[in-house]
Design a protein around this motif. Structure first.
Motif, short mmCIF file in Angstrom:
data_model
loop_
_atom_site.label_atom_id
_atom_site.label_comp_id
_atom_site.label_asym_id
_atom_site.label_seq_id
_atom_site.Cartn_x
_atom_site.Cartn_y
_atom_site.Cartn_z
N GLY A 255 4.24 -4.87 -4.38
CA GLY A 255 3.88 -5.94 -3.47
C GLY A 255 3.75 -5.45 -2.04
O GLY A 255 2.85 -5.89 -1.29
N PHE A 256 4.61 -4.51 -1.64
CA PHE A 256 4.56 -3.92 -0.31
C PHE A 256 3.24 -3.20 -0.08
O PHE A 256 2.57 -3.40 0.94
N VAL A 257 2.84 -2.36 -1.02
CA VAL A 257 1.59 -1.60 -0.88
C VAL A 257 0.40 -2.55 -0.83
O VAL A 257 -0.51 -2.39 0.01
N ASP A 258 0.38 -3.54 -1.70
CA ASP A 258 -0.75 -4.47 -1.72
C ASP A 258 -0.82 -5.29 -0.44
O ASP A 258 -1.91 -5.60 0.05
N LYS A 259 0.32 -5.64 0.12
CA LYS A 259 0.36 -6.38 1.38
C LYS A 259 -0.31 -5.59 2.50
O LYS A 259 -1.16 -6.11 3.23
#
Length: 282
Positions: A239-243
């Motif tokens: 989720g962090f990378v996609d954000k």
């Protein structure tokens, strides 16, 4: 005759703590033993039910300031209160079970003081991973990277591809306090990555400087936040990378994401096995 006003501290070190009495003294001592003396040390007690207040009261160093929250704010709320009380030119957040290397502030302040143009947003070094007794389990840093300036986007790409946090925990870095309003509050919606989330936002305001020397020690123990949330690490990293990939400023490519997710999955499994081995039966 009025008293001579005390000089404004150059560094604010803030220790947010909750039920941290077992390790808090070691954390405070690591700050008081710094080779660089011009700091203020805030201890923000998140309404702990242990003897945190009495422990801090035993210290007589005037650089220590103690605040106790009237109600428990939780990690995110207490970390953000640290930002509000800091008065120094530079800012460091140090969780209550972590330690600073003796020359951490001296080295990191020197970098930012020499950067008159304000082009360096973050200074960080290597850190030791220690167990509850303070024994060194491993040393982590940037492999093959020489000390010096690193372009912000190179650091971001390296972090994503590592599938982990080579920059380190909050105590490992130093920033200018003036950045706090620009970067905004800590966001613990992905608890495992609250530090990386903040470092990424800091790096939108300048480059990084890697000292390649030990700056801090990060303690892992059965009750620590980082261990408790370990099972969610891969999900949070994705989720962090996609954000941040959705924000074009970070220039995170599809291959960066793919490599990072594979490494994050492997790291999550390896970390779970290691913590189980380390703390089995404790």
């Amino acid at each position: 005759m009025s008293a001579t006003p005390m000089p404004r501290p150059l560094v604010s070190v803030c220790i947010p703590t909750y039920r941290g009495a077992a390790f808090l003294a070691a954390s405070i001592d690591s700050v008081l033993q710094q080779s660089y003396p011009n700091f203020e040390l805030w201890v923000l007690d998140d309404n702990s039910p242990d003897d945190t207040q009495a422990l801090v009261a035993r210290y007589t160093d005037p650089r220590i300031k103690y605040l106790r929250n009237a109600t428990n704010l939780g990690p995110q709320g207490n970390w953000n209160r640290c930002q509000k009380v800091a008065q120094g030119k530079y800012y460091k957040l140090l969780p209550h079970d972590d330690l600073l290397a003796a020359d951490c502030l001296e080295q990191q302040v020197a970098v930012l003081e020499a950067d008159q143009a304000g082009e360096i947003a973050l200074v960080f070094g290597t850190r030791q991973i220690i167990d509850p007794a303070g024994r060194v389990l491993m040393t982590r840093g940037l492999r093959g990277v020489k000390p010096g300036r690193m372009a912000a986007r190179d650091v971001i790409r390296r972090v994503v591809r590592a599938g982990a946090n080579p920059i380190g925990e909050p105590g490992n870095g130093l920033i200018r306090r003036e950045l706090l309003n620009k970067v905004g509050p800590y966001d613990a919606s992905s608890p495992f990555l609250v530090d990386m989330d903040y470092w990424f936002r800091v790096l939108m305001h300048g480059d990084a400087w890697y000292t390649a020397t030990q700056a801090s020690s990060f303690r892992v123990c059965p009750g620590s936040w980082s261990v408790a949330i370990g099972g969610k690490q891969y999900r949070d990293f994705k989720g962090f990378v996609d954000k941040f990939r959705a924000d074009a400023r970070y220039q995170i490519s599809g291959s960066d994401r793919a490599i990072g997710l594979v490494k994050a999955r492997l790291a999550s499994v390896a970390r779970a096995i290691y913590y189980w081995y380390l703390f089995a039966g404790k």
